[in-house]
Design an enzyme around this catalytic site. Structure first.
Site, PDB file in Angstrom:
ATOM      1  N   HIS A  38       0.835  -1.214   0.000  1.00 34.27           N
ATOM      2  CA  HIS A  38       0.000   0.000   0.000  1.00 34.27           C
ATOM      3  C   HIS A  38       0.870   1.265   0.000  1.00 34.27           C
ATOM      4  CE1 HIS A  38      -3.267   2.678   0.849  1.00 34.27           C
ATOM      5  NE2 HIS A  38      -4.120   1.717   1.138  1.00 34.27           N
TER       6      HIS A  38
ATOM      7  N   GLU B  15      -0.436   1.138  -5.646  1.00 35.75           N
ATOM      8  CA  GLU B  15      -0.342  -0.031  -4.771  1.00 35.75           C
ATOM      9  C   GLU B  15      -0.329  -1.324  -5.590  1.00 35.75           C
ATOM     10  OE1 GLU B  15      -3.770   0.330  -2.162  1.00 35.75           O
ATOM     11  OE2 GLU B  15      -3.735   2.493  -2.421  1.00 35.75           O
TER      12      GLU B  15
HETATM   13  O1  LIG Z   1      -8.068   3.526   5.566  1.00 34.50           O
HETATM   14  P1  LIG Z   1      -7.346   2.283   5.109  1.00 34.50           P
HETATM   15  O2  LIG Z   1      -7.925   1.033   5.696  1.00 34.50           O
HETATM   16  O3  LIG Z   1      -5.870   2.381   5.345  1.00 34.50           O
HETATM   17  O4  LIG Z   1      -7.556   2.192   3.552  1.00 34.50           O
HETATM   18  C1  LIG Z   1      -7.219   3.239   2.721  1.00 34.50           C
HETATM   19  C2  LIG Z   1      -7.610   2.937   1.285  1.00 34.50           C
HETATM   20  O5  LIG Z   1      -6.812   1.874   0.821  1.00 34.50           O
HETATM   21  C3  LIG Z   1      -6.968   1.615  -0.566  1.00 34.50           C
HETATM   22  O6  LIG Z   1      -6.085   0.599  -0.937  1.00 34.50           O
HETATM   23  C4  LIG Z   1      -8.369   1.182  -0.827  1.00 34.50           C
HETATM   24  O7  LIG Z   1      -8.569   0.929  -2.204  1.00 34.50           O
HETATM   25  C5  LIG Z   1      -9.326   2.248  -0.348  1.00 34.50           C
HETATM   26  O8  LIG Z   1     -10.664   1.815  -0.530  1.00 34.50           O
HETATM   27  C6  LIG Z   1      -9.075   2.569   1.111  1.00 34.50           C
HETATM   28  O9  LIG Z   1      -9.903   3.638   1.511  1.00 34.50           O
END
Ligand SMILES: O=P(O)(O)OC[C@H]1O[C@@H](O)[C@H](O)[C@@H](O)[C@@H]1O
Length: 325
Positions: A196, A300
């Site tokens: 991510h 990501e």
């Molecule tokens: O708030 P989190 O759980 O870290 O996620 C952040 C974002 O992560 C992304 O990878 C998703 O596609 C989104 O939908 C999400 O909002």
């Protein structure tokens, strides 16, 4: 006091005549994080919580990753920024029997990993151990079903025997993160994996994302509609949350017409592009400053479009490399 794994050495001098300078690897006082620095000055910092890369700097000290000012780095919450590791589920999967009760993005990012060790190679005229004859440092982290730092939610809701090895490799021009997820049990399991990555940019409105031509994608801000990327390059003009299946091998992020990052993937067939923009950033408590969405772009790489079936004794492997252009 910082405990030195290797004594730091001057960036350009070798302390032992004839031997090149080595990368240094240091732990923070509280053993919460490990920092590696190349003799050429580039550095990477990894929090054991989530094995989250929270900083990647070039030789001039310029940060390449975005980290929220309100990110929790104390193990109380997944880190908002850097490179959290998503495993074994991307988002939530209420209809997937094995992962339906797991929290969003799984438990890898909310578990404390073990530091397994480092390996280095150096650059010299007569040393060819490094692929590009560049200094390299690789940090290895481990998390398994037997780890003391495993998020209790994994114990409660994911009853598989597994072993994860996550490696962070730094060289002067790139950062590679790779994962090997091994099924150590007798039952097969299905998983998803994603890196991510929050890339730091100067101005999101000046960003172009190349390499997504003709890619099919799921548009999460349009009720999961299935679409195809026809206008390229992609620019970000509002909340964006898309799961791409790119046709091209690399995704390149350019800013003001200049290539900035190239993201390549190994065995990761998807790329999620995420930017929360104004309203979503407002609604995320640990997203600070609220206009920080102008300074970040999540690209990501992952295997999230379907499930990776991992038989007993088998492993799933995947990696991303981000190259500075
Ligand atoms: O708030 P989190 O759980 O870290 O996620 C952040 C974002 O992560 C992304 O990878 C998703 O596609 C989104 O939908 C999400 O909002």
């Amino acid at each position: 006091m910082v405990e030195r794994v290797n004594k730091p050495k001057p960036p350009t001098l070798s302390s032992t005549p004839g031997l090149p300078p080595q990368a240094t690897v240091t732990f923070s006082d509280d053993n919460s994080r490990v920092v590696a620095e190349l003799p050429t000055g580039e550095s990477v910092e990894v929090l054991l919580y989530g094995a989250t890369v929270i900083s990647w700097k070039d030789a001039s000290g310029n940060e390449k990753l975005w980290l929220s000012d309100a990110a929790k780095l104390d193990g109380s919450k997944a880190v908002r920024g850097g490179i959290p590791v998503v495993f074994p589920v991307f988002g939530t999967a209420p209809t997937h029997p094995q992962t339906k009760d797991l929290p969003q993005h799984g438990f890898a990012r909310t578990s404390r990993w073990e530091f397994l060790g480092k390996s280095t190679s150096e650059s010299t005229a007569d040393n060819n151990t490094s692929a590009n004859n560049e200094p390299t440092v690789k940090l290895d982290f481990g998390l398994s079903s037997g780890s003391p730092g495993l998020d209790p939610l994994a114990h409660a809701h994911w009853p598989f025997r597994f072993n994860l090895i996550y490696s962070v490799t730094l060289n002067p021009s790139s950062l590679t993160t790779s994962i090997v997820a091994t099924n150590d049990g007798a039952e097969p399991f299905e998983c998803q994996v994603l890196m991510h990555t929050y890339l730091r940019v100067n101005d999101i409105t000046a960003i172009e994302i190349h390499g997504l031509s003709n890619a099919s994608y799921t548009d999460k801000v349009d009720a999961g509609a299935a679409k195809t990327q026809t206008t390229t390059p992609l620019t970000i003009t509002g909340e964006t949350d898309r799961v791409y299946a790119p046709v091209e091998e690399a995704v390149t992020v350019a800013e003001q017409g200049r290539p900035k990052y190239r993201v390549t993937r190994d065995n990761l067939s998807n790329v999620v592009v995420w930017n929360p923009w104004t309203d979503k950033a407002q609604s995320i408590a640990d997203f600070e400053p609220k206009d920080g969405f102008k300074k970040m772009l999540c690209v990501e790489p992952g295997a999230v479009g379907s499930w990776q079936a991992v038989e007993a004794g088998d492993a799933f492997e995947g990696a991303q490399t981000i190259t500075l252009l």
